[in-house]
Enzyme design. Structure first.
Site, PDB file in Angstrom:
ATOM      1  N   ASP A  79      -9.955   6.624   6.391  1.00 23.95           N
ATOM      2  CA  ASP A  79      -9.109   5.533   5.892  1.00 23.95           C
ATOM      3  C   ASP A  79      -9.175   4.267   6.721  1.00 23.95           C
ATOM      4  O   ASP A  79      -8.344   3.378   6.557  1.00 23.95           O
ATOM      5  CB  ASP A  79      -7.660   6.008   5.739  1.00 23.95           C
ATOM      6  CG  ASP A  79      -7.013   6.323   7.069  1.00 23.95           C
ATOM      7  OD1 ASP A  79      -7.727   6.742   7.990  1.00 23.95           O
ATOM      8  OD2 ASP A  79      -5.798   6.140   7.182  1.00 23.95           O
ATOM      9  N   GLU A  80     -10.143   4.153   7.609  1.00 24.48           N
ATOM     10  CA  GLU A  80     -10.251   2.939   8.422  1.00 24.48           C
ATOM     11  C   GLU A  80     -11.710   2.494   8.520  1.00 24.48           C
ATOM     12  O   GLU A  80     -12.585   3.335   8.724  1.00 24.48           O
ATOM     13  CB  GLU A  80      -9.779   3.210   9.859  1.00 24.48           C
ATOM     14  CG  GLU A  80      -8.318   3.525   9.986  1.00 24.48           C
ATOM     15  CD  GLU A  80      -7.932   3.806  11.441  1.00 24.48           C
ATOM     16  OE1 GLU A  80      -8.533   3.194  12.345  1.00 24.48           O
ATOM     17  OE2 GLU A  80      -7.052   4.641  11.654  1.00 24.48           O
ATOM     18  N   ASP A 116      -7.150  -0.745   7.352  1.00 26.54           N
ATOM     19  CA  ASP A 116      -6.530   0.570   7.471  1.00 26.54           C
ATOM     20  C   ASP A 116      -5.740   0.843   6.191  1.00 26.54           C
ATOM     21  O   ASP A 116      -4.865   0.068   5.818  1.00 26.54           O
ATOM     22  CB  ASP A 116      -5.596   0.543   8.696  1.00 26.54           C
ATOM     23  CG  ASP A 116      -4.978   1.900   8.989  1.00 26.54           C
ATOM     24  OD1 ASP A 116      -5.255   2.857   8.242  1.00 26.54           O
ATOM     25  OD2 ASP A 116      -4.203   1.980   9.954  1.00 26.54           O
TER      26      ASP A 116
HETATM   27 MG   LIG Z   1      -4.193   4.663   7.750  1.00 27.76          MG
END
Ligand SMILES: [Mg+2]
Length: 410
Positions: A106-107, A10
């Protein structure tokens, strides 16, 4: 057979971190990326460490944030830039395994079970990737290492920024079970409230709860959460690029009562388009074709489709097309509707602007910002945290219909 080794990575304060790469001076002041910085109703999408120290939280309004920190610097989001960074970061992950499954910009999940001989154990790979992304991209990441996707995701959330957390099978009772149920994937506010009424507060409470009780309380989600809490999630990590194999993304719904008015139809289509758009954005895809299947009260169905002037991942654009198709082919009463988007492309660079008049672009930009804001809220607080106001009063059976997983992707 030994346990799998799954990483969930993350990026920390992703949007804010990317902005700081371009303007390092922003790291020195409290700063937040937010939708609609001009209006006081804009929402905080990401904040840097300095802003965090003031207690500023994602999803609160600019007005709330400014009360906590009047000198907060506001920056508008640049989605294309974030997408570009996301691709570069995932390319680093791909150096360690071909099983890389992005969950959002973002992951990502990585299955590194087969990579350990080359690169070391899970924690070593996690630490290597963490260093590389920091040094090569300028963004810090938090990594969870576990034997399934759900606990790996818990791990990436457990300690941040720039940290690795390992949850081995034997750690589960001491480390995982004391965590609140709300930290578990897919537990939104309403599910948490329901569980609380049955005195289920922690993941351990959930793991010890009777499966049938959970199904009674939450339906299919209850069954899923029971598996998750007990560490039984065995869903595989997809291979990078598998999303390109997706031919279409659709969602359908049989309504509690038949849809008769134009307002009913719009509401039904709105909910369906929202979920389809959300899933397209999550896969980084846009589609050229919108298709509607309309089933009347005699269960006779018609399917009609139309091609858009440009590929879209926006609910508002799908809704216009779906609405036109449905009204043009409208039976007296509608029992079920399905919206499917196909003609998918992962080329999200450039907006094919030449097809559009200049004056339409700011509007398009605003819509995109708005829908991305909704994505972030839903990822954080559960699908039902954001829904069209009208669904609250309708009796169409539109309620907790969260579009989870890839059920109807074909
Ligand atoms: Mg994040």
């Amino acid at each position: 057979m030994g346990d799998r080794v799954i990483l969930h990575i993350d990026c920390n304060s992703f949007y804010a971190s990317v902005e700081q790469v371009f303007r390092p001076e922003l790291a020195e002041v409290p700063m937040a990326v937010c939708g609609d910085p001009e209006g006081r109703h804009g929402i905080i999408l990401a904040k840097n460490e300095k802003a965090k120290a003031y207690g500023i939280a994602t999803a609160e309004t600019i007005w709330q944030a400014k009360r906590k920190c009047p000198e907060l610097v506001l920056v508008p989001p640049r989605m294309d830039e974030y997408r570009r960074f996301s691709r570069r970061i995932n390319a680093i992950y791909a150096d360690y395994t071909d099983m890389v499954e992005p969950f959002s910009l973002d992951e990502s999940w990585l299955d590194v079970t087969g990579s350990q001989q080359l690169f070391g154990d899970g924690k070593t790979i996690a630490d290597t990737i963490r260093r590389r992304v920091r040094e090569e991209i300028g963004v810090t990441v938090s990594v969870g290492v576990s034997f399934n996707k759900v606990f790996a995701k818990l791990g990436s959330d457990y300690k941040k920024p720039d940290a690795t957390t390992v949850f081995l099978r034997e750690d589960v009772p001491q480390k995982v079970w004391p965590l609140p149920v709300t930290s578990l994937l897919f537990v939104g506010r309403s599910a948490a409230a329901t569980l609380e009424k049955s005195h289920i507060y922690t993941i351990g409470d959930l793991a010890r709860a009777d499966r049938e009780l959970l199904v009674r309380l939450l339906g299919k989600l209850g069954d899923t959460l029971c598996d998750y809490a007990r560490g039984l999630d065995d869903s595989p990590v997809a291979k990078l690029g598998d999303s390109r194999e997706i031919k279409s993304v659709g969602n359908g719904m049989t309504f509690r009562r038949d849809l008769a008015s134009e307002e009913d139809i719009r509401l039904g289509l709105h909910v369906l388009c929202d979920s389809v758009a959300h899933r397209l954005r999550r896969s980084g895809l846009r589609g050229w074709t919108v298709q509607v299947t309309i089933k009347d009260t005699n269960l006779k169905s018609i399917t009609r489709q139309t091609t858009l002037p440009r590929a879209t991942d926006l609910s508002s654009e799908m809704l216009e097309a779906a609405m036109a198709l449905t009204l043009a082919n409208r039976p007296a009463a509608i029992r079920m509707l399905t919206v499917t988007v196909s003609g998918l492309t992962d080329d999200t660079t450039g907006e094919q602007t030449s097809l559009f008049a200049e004056e339409q672009l700011p509007d398009l930009d605003n819509r995109r910002r708005l829908e991305h804001t909704l994505d972030r809220l839903r990822d954080r607080y559960g699908w039902s945290s954001v829904r069209p106001g009208a669904t609250l009063q309708n009796n169409l059976g539109i309620d907790e219909s969260a579009p989870r997983g890839a059920d109807d992707e074909t």
